[in-house]
Design a protein around this motif. Structure first.
Motif, PDB file in Angstrom:
ATOM      1  N   VAL A  43     -83.974  96.730 -15.493  1.00 41.26           N
ATOM      2  CA  VAL A  43     -82.975  97.124 -14.755  1.00 41.26           C
ATOM      3  C   VAL A  43     -81.958  96.117 -14.332  1.00 41.26           C
ATOM      4  O   VAL A  43     -82.114  95.040 -14.449  1.00 41.26           O
ATOM      5  N   GLN A  44     -80.730  96.559 -14.103  1.00 41.73           N
ATOM      6  CA  GLN A  44     -79.318  95.854 -13.839  1.00 41.73           C
ATOM      7  C   GLN A  44     -79.078  94.717 -14.822  1.00 41.73           C
ATOM      8  O   GLN A  44     -79.070  95.026 -15.994  1.00 41.73           O
ATOM      9  N   ASP A  45     -79.126  93.441 -14.519  1.00 42.39           N
ATOM     10  CA  ASP A  45     -78.883  92.401 -15.240  1.00 42.39           C
ATOM     11  C   ASP A  45     -79.712  92.042 -16.205  1.00 42.39           C
ATOM     12  O   ASP A  45     -79.541  91.399 -17.191  1.00 42.39           O
ATOM     13  N   LYS A  46     -81.140  92.652 -15.706  1.00 41.03           N
ATOM     14  CA  LYS A  46     -82.357  92.268 -16.794  1.00 41.03           C
ATOM     15  C   LYS A  46     -82.048  92.999 -18.021  1.00 41.03           C
ATOM     16  O   LYS A  46     -82.936  92.715 -18.918  1.00 41.03           O
ATOM     17  N   CYS A  47     -81.398  94.168 -18.136  1.00 41.75           N
ATOM     18  CA  CYS A  47     -81.237  94.991 -19.230  1.00 41.75           C
ATOM     19  C   CYS A  47     -80.755  94.034 -20.313  1.00 41.75           C
ATOM     20  O   CYS A  47     -81.311  94.198 -21.746  1.00 41.75           O
ATOM     21  N   ASP A  48     -80.053  93.142 -20.238  1.00 46.58           N
ATOM     22  CA  ASP A  48     -79.445  92.352 -21.230  1.00 46.58           C
ATOM     23  C   ASP A  48     -80.445  91.228 -21.941  1.00 46.58           C
ATOM     24  O   ASP A  48     -80.240  90.616 -23.155  1.00 46.58           O
ATOM     25  N   LEU A  49     -81.594  91.201 -21.148  1.00 44.02           N
ATOM     26  CA  LEU A  49     -82.653  90.223 -21.819  1.00 44.02           C
ATOM     27  C   LEU A  49     -83.131  90.884 -23.139  1.00 44.02           C
ATOM     28  O   LEU A  49     -83.661  90.245 -24.042  1.00 44.02           O
ATOM     29  N   LEU A  50     -83.097  92.144 -23.278  1.00 39.66           N
ATOM     30  CA  LEU A  50     -83.678  92.856 -24.558  1.00 39.66           C
ATOM     31  C   LEU A  50     -82.884  92.644 -25.874  1.00 39.66           C
ATOM     32  O   LEU A  50     -83.029  93.196 -26.827  1.00 39.66           O
ATOM     33  N   ASN A  51     -81.368  92.169 -25.263  1.00 40.56           N
ATOM     34  CA  ASN A  51     -80.359  92.072 -26.730  1.00 40.56           C
ATOM     35  C   ASN A  51     -80.727  91.451 -27.967  1.00 40.56           C
ATOM     36  O   ASN A  51     -80.651  91.840 -29.149  1.00 40.56           O
ATOM     37  N   SER A  52     -81.758  90.426 -27.757  1.00 41.01           N
ATOM     38  CA  SER A  52     -81.912  89.407 -28.697  1.00 41.01           C
ATOM     39  C   SER A  52     -83.399  89.976 -29.477  1.00 41.01           C
ATOM     40  O   SER A  52     -83.946  89.315 -30.061  1.00 41.01           O
ATOM     41  N   TYR A  53     -83.866  91.031 -29.066  1.00 34.22           N
ATOM     42  CA  TYR A  53     -85.360  91.482 -29.405  1.00 34.22           C
ATOM     43  C   TYR A  53     -84.859  92.626 -30.375  1.00 34.22           C
ATOM     44  O   TYR A  53     -84.130  93.611 -30.316  1.00 34.22           O
ATOM     45  N   SER A  54     -86.147  92.972 -31.284  1.00 36.28           N
ATOM     46  CA  SER A  54     -86.004  94.205 -32.176  1.00 36.28           C
ATOM     47  C   SER A  54     -87.306  94.710 -32.290  1.00 36.28           C
ATOM     48  O   SER A  54     -88.694  94.163 -32.115  1.00 36.28           O
ATOM     49  N   GLU A  55     -87.470  95.873 -32.576  1.00 35.91           N
ATOM     50  CA  GLU A  55     -88.680  96.584 -32.836  1.00 35.91           C
ATOM     51  C   GLU A  55     -89.667  95.921 -33.930  1.00 35.91           C
ATOM     52  O   GLU A  55     -89.197  95.424 -34.933  1.00 35.91           O
ATOM     53  N   GLY A  56     -91.051  96.022 -33.595  1.00 36.01           N
ATOM     54  CA  GLY A  56     -92.028  95.168 -34.556  1.00 36.01           C
ATOM     55  C   GLY A  56     -92.208  93.658 -34.149  1.00 36.01           C
ATOM     56  O   GLY A  56     -93.059  93.312 -34.527  1.00 36.01           O
ATOM     57  N   GLN A  57     -91.422  93.034 -33.136  1.00 33.31           N
ATOM     58  CA  GLN A  57     -91.568  91.917 -32.920  1.00 33.31           C
ATOM     59  C   GLN A  57     -92.738  91.916 -31.685  1.00 33.31           C
ATOM     60  O   GLN A  57     -92.921  92.729 -31.025  1.00 33.31           O
ATOM     61  N   MET A  58     -93.524  90.861 -31.663  1.00 33.32           N
ATOM     62  CA  MET A  58     -94.681  90.335 -30.894  1.00 33.32           C
ATOM     63  C   MET A  58     -94.065  89.892 -29.656  1.00 33.32           C
ATOM     64  O   MET A  58     -93.286  88.716 -29.870  1.00 33.32           O
TER      65      MET A  58
END
Length: 125
Positions: A43-58
């Protein structure tokens, strides 16, 4: 607490209400005898933490469990739980670009004990 597994799905960031509340969901599939699909919300500013990840990554996700109480218009009390992420770490080793051989570990190299500086002086002066 932590959840470890493979990213199955990353949703887009969604904005709710007049205050601009932001939420982004990711599903982590654990790798165990009976895999679990855990929905984690950022939520909030933590949403941006997912920007550099993609499906399939451990990944390893640090989470907090949240619980809420709500009384509906009929007077019944309901309880809701959510899993809220606050940190995410990549667990996969970075792979070398195609065509580049892997770099061996330091232990694979022998130290050079027999150097004689006079014989190996290649300075031009």
């Amino acid at each position: 607490m932590e959840v470890q597994g493979r990213i199955k799905m990353i949703d887009e960031t969604k904005t709710y209400g007049n205050n601009g509340f932001r939420k982004r969901e990711v599903v982590i599939t654990t790798e165990e005898q009976y895999p679990q699909h855990i929905l984690v919300e950022f939520v909030q500013d933590k949403c941006d933490l997912l920007n550099s990840y993609s499906e399939g990554q451990m990944v390893k996700v640090s989470i907090n469990l949240r619980g809420r109480e709500w009384v509906n218009p009929q007077g019944e009390t309901k309880y809701f739980n959510s899993v809220q992420g606050w940190r995410i770490e990549n667990l996969q080793q970075e792979t070398a670009p195609e065509g580049m051989p892997p770099v061996p570990p330091m232990e694979a190299f022998e130290p050079a004990d027999d150097l004689n500086e006079e014989e190996h002086d290649d300075l031009p002066f």
